[in-house]
Structures are given as structure tokens and as C-alpha cells.
Design an enzyme around this catalytic site. Sequence first.
Site, PDB file in Angstrom:
ATOM      1  N   GLY A 275      -5.132   7.883 -12.221  1.00  0.00           N
ATOM      2  CA  GLY A 275      -4.328   9.065 -12.524  1.00  0.00           C
ATOM      3  C   GLY A 275      -3.081   8.719 -13.328  1.00  0.00           C
TER       4      GLY A 275
ATOM      5  CE1 TYR B  74       2.426  17.109  -4.963  1.00  0.00           C
ATOM      6  CE2 TYR B  74       3.077  19.097  -6.151  1.00  0.00           C
ATOM      7  CZ  TYR B  74       2.751  17.752  -6.149  1.00  0.00           C
ATOM      8  OH  TYR B  74       2.768  17.050  -7.341  1.00  0.00           O
TER       9      TYR B  74
ATOM     10  CB  VAL C  63      -0.776  15.635 -15.576  1.00  0.00           C
ATOM     11  CG1 VAL C  63      -1.260  14.448 -16.383  1.00  0.00           C
ATOM     12  CG2 VAL C  63       0.710  15.883 -15.822  1.00  0.00           C
TER      13      VAL C  63
ATOM     14  CB  THR D 227      -4.636  13.346 -12.266  1.00  0.00           C
ATOM     15  OG1 THR D 227      -4.037  14.315 -11.401  1.00  0.00           O
ATOM     16  CG2 THR D 227      -3.633  12.894 -13.316  1.00  0.00           C
TER      17      THR D 227
HETATM   18  P1  NDP Z   1      -3.859  11.347  -7.982  1.00  0.00           P
HETATM   19  O1  NDP Z   1      -4.337  12.076  -6.775  1.00  0.00           O
HETATM   20  O2  NDP Z   1      -4.810  11.016  -9.070  1.00  0.00           O
HETATM   21  O3  NDP Z   1      -3.107  10.002  -7.562  1.00  0.00           O
HETATM   22  C1  NDP Z   1      -2.286   9.940  -6.441  1.00  0.00           C
HETATM   23  C2  NDP Z   1      -2.027   8.468  -6.183  1.00  0.00           C
HETATM   24  O4  NDP Z   1      -1.158   8.343  -5.057  1.00  0.00           O
HETATM   25  C3  NDP Z   1      -3.307   7.704  -5.862  1.00  0.00           C
HETATM   26  O5  NDP Z   1      -3.272   6.447  -6.478  1.00  0.00           O
HETATM   27  C4  NDP Z   1      -3.208   7.575  -4.356  1.00  0.00           C
HETATM   28  O6  NDP Z   1      -3.909   6.476  -3.837  1.00  0.00           O
HETATM   29  C5  NDP Z   1      -1.717   7.357  -4.203  1.00  0.00           C
HETATM   30  N1  NDP Z   1      -1.288   7.489  -2.824  1.00  0.00           N
HETATM   31  C6  NDP Z   1      -1.351   8.588  -2.028  1.00  0.00           C
HETATM   32  N2  NDP Z   1      -0.875   8.284  -0.802  1.00  0.00           N
HETATM   33  C7  NDP Z   1      -0.488   6.977  -0.837  1.00  0.00           C
HETATM   34  C8  NDP Z   1       0.087   6.082   0.094  1.00  0.00           C
HETATM   35  N3  NDP Z   1       0.372   6.468   1.363  1.00  0.00           N
HETATM   36  N4  NDP Z   1       0.359   4.814  -0.281  1.00  0.00           N
HETATM   37  C9  NDP Z   1       0.073   4.397  -1.541  1.00  0.00           C
HETATM   38  N5  NDP Z   1      -0.492   5.188  -2.475  1.00  0.00           N
HETATM   39  C10 NDP Z   1      -0.761   6.465  -2.127  1.00  0.00           C
HETATM   40  O7  NDP Z   1      -2.694  12.254  -8.540  1.00  0.00           O
HETATM   41  P2  NDP Z   1      -1.778  12.164  -9.830  1.00  0.00           P
HETATM   42  O8  NDP Z   1      -2.027  10.939 -10.597  1.00  0.00           O
HETATM   43  O9  NDP Z   1      -1.864  13.476 -10.479  1.00  0.00           O
HETATM   44  O10 NDP Z   1      -0.343  12.089  -9.114  1.00  0.00           O
HETATM   45  C11 NDP Z   1       0.600  11.045  -9.330  1.00  0.00           C
HETATM   46  C12 NDP Z   1       1.980  11.613  -9.042  1.00  0.00           C
HETATM   47  O11 NDP Z   1       2.272  12.635  -9.993  1.00  0.00           O
HETATM   48  C13 NDP Z   1       2.111  12.268  -7.670  1.00  0.00           C
HETATM   49  O12 NDP Z   1       3.372  11.987  -7.120  1.00  0.00           O
HETATM   50  C14 NDP Z   1       1.992  13.742  -7.990  1.00  0.00           C
HETATM   51  O13 NDP Z   1       2.599  14.549  -7.025  1.00  0.00           O
HETATM   52  C15 NDP Z   1       2.701  13.794  -9.334  1.00  0.00           C
HETATM   53  N6  NDP Z   1       2.426  14.974 -10.151  1.00  0.00           N
HETATM   54  C16 NDP Z   1       1.150  15.239 -10.593  1.00  0.00           C
HETATM   55  C17 NDP Z   1       0.930  16.347 -11.394  1.00  0.00           C
HETATM   56  C18 NDP Z   1      -0.418  16.712 -11.924  1.00  0.00           C
HETATM   57  O14 NDP Z   1      -0.570  17.818 -12.472  1.00  0.00           O
HETATM   58  N7  NDP Z   1      -1.428  15.868 -11.798  1.00  0.00           N
HETATM   59  C19 NDP Z   1       2.032  17.241 -11.785  1.00  0.00           C
HETATM   60  C20 NDP Z   1       3.316  16.854 -11.278  1.00  0.00           C
HETATM   61  C21 NDP Z   1       3.490  15.762 -10.500  1.00  0.00           C
HETATM   62  P3  NDP Z   1      -5.333   6.596  -3.079  1.00  0.00           P
HETATM   63  O15 NDP Z   1      -6.356   6.371  -4.158  1.00  0.00           O
HETATM   64  O16 NDP Z   1      -5.279   5.522  -2.044  1.00  0.00           O
HETATM   65  O17 NDP Z   1      -5.416   7.989  -2.477  1.00  0.00           O
END
Ligand code: NDP
Length: 256
Positions: free
Chosen positions: A22, A163, A196, A198
Amino acid sequence: MGVLDTFALDGRTALVTGGYRGLGLAFSRALAEAGADVVIGGRDAAACERVAGELARETGRQVLGTGLDVTDRESVTAAVEVARDLGGRLDVVVNNAGACFHRPALEVPDEEFRAVFDTNVEGLWKMSQVAARSMADAGGGSIINIGSISAMIVNRPQWQPAYNASKAAVHQLTRSLAAEWAPLGIRVNAVAPGYVKTEMAPVDDPVFRARWIEDAPQQRYAMPEEIAPTVVFLASEASAFMTGSVVTIDGGYTVF
Ligand code: NDP
């Protein structure tokens, strides 16, 4: 030094939480491309190590993968140690790990609400505190928190009350830590992305698209690579006078 040189991260060591897929993957890659050595931390240690190997080959930088659960302080401390061992000091942390559940408020169980805050707020807090102690010893650093436009607007019909509240907490924690840690040479900023593509954002759902993407100024969502350059900027000397800022990157979404 020319202006572009101030964006370079050569000699820096960065740690990205949830950095193997992501948005986190785009941040890990961009930081390495900008010259940093990178530690990718995530709950799936094998996936982190595999992606780290790929990025090391792509970029020619040192990239390591390590197991990391941001809700566990011992795990956070161990990941910071990995980064310190890699580069001698930790310069940059990207608090990217995040959790999101879509459910109307009347149906959200306490455990789910708590799980979102455990990761998005308390996990970010633990990592920031452990990293800041290390950065303070080394004379400074840059912490970049991944917030969201969900701190400012409420999306529907994919309700996500926990969230939204957690990301508002991330933005205000960013300002609080920035103020306290500026004398230590530590800058703390946040990025607030719009939608975004993802696994987290249902950007291909037709109802979501109609309400939240086609009605937005740019009428599209972003790709992770469009958010990553701002993270590089905030990690670098190019943003030396920025701290406590929340940078919105949403294609104009929040102007309406
Ligand atoms: P994804 O769900 O693709 O990725 C989330 C990531 O967080 C994964 O790698 C997941 O790992 C990790 N994660 C969750 N819990 C934990 C934990 N306890 N310890 C370590 N890693 C953890 O989402 P995005 O890439 O979209 O999100 C990335 C960030 O961007 C987040 O903070 C999200 O809130 C933020 N965001 C995303 C938006 C979007 O539209 N996509 C918009 C605005 C903000 P695992 O594989 O182990 O679950």
C-alpha cells in the site's frame, strides 16, 4: 548546495511502519530512491524481508525488513534498534501503519473501536516516543505521521467513526509533539491524503465512486506514488522550517 540537493536523503536511515504494501511500500521505495537506507517494519516479517530485498536490488540502498507490531512496545523498541544498527542512528520515521473498519456507529463493538485507536493513535504514539528518545540522543530527526482527510470530513456510506476520530487525534498529536520536541531538533509533521488506491480504500465500489470520487474537483483517486514525494520532502532538509504542519494531498477534495 542547490535546491534539489536539499531533498536528498543520502546517509539517512528511515523506518517505515507497515512499509511493505500500500502507501507504506511507496514511502519505503521513495525514501530509498532519495538516498536513505530503509527499515521496513510490519507484522508479516517474511513479507517485509522479501520486499526489502527487492527494494535493495532496485535502489542500491541498504533496505532491511523486520517484524513490527506497533501496538507492542517491545516490538517497537526492537524495530528502532534494527534501524540504529543499520545506520548508526535513526533519522526518519514514517508512522504509516493504520487500521480501518467500515461500520455504522450504532453497530461498532468496543473491541473494534479500541483496535483502531490501539494502532492508529497509541501505536503511532509508542513509535514516536521510542524513536524520539533515540533521535534526541543523536541531535534530531524527522517524524512523519500519516493522517487523513477523514480527520476533517465524514465519509458515507462507508461509515468509519473510530477511524475518523483516530485520524483527528493523529493530527493534533502531531502538533503537540512538534511543539515539545522542536528544542530537541526533532520535527513532527503529518500528511493527510484523500482517497488512494490501496486495499484500505474501496475506490472501485460504484457507490463510493459516485459520491466521493466523481464529485471531487479532480474526479479521481490518487496512486500511492503521488503521496510519497511529500513524505520525502518532509524527511529532508528541504522542509527544515516545517514542524507541526498537516499537509493535505487530496486533489482538492476538502475544498467542497
Ligand atoms: P493498507 O491497508 O494497504 O496498509 C495498512 C498497513 O498498516 C499494512 O501494512 C498493515 O500491515 C499495517 N498495520 C496495521 N496494523 C499494524 C500494526 N499493529 N503493526 C504494524 N503494522 C500494521 O492501507 P493503506 O496503505 O491505504 O494505509 C496506509 C496509511 O495511510 C494508513 O495509516 C491509512 O490510514 C492512511 N490513509 C490511507 C488512505 C487511503 O485512501 N488508502 C487515505 C488516507 C490515509 P498488515 O499487512 O500486517 O495488516
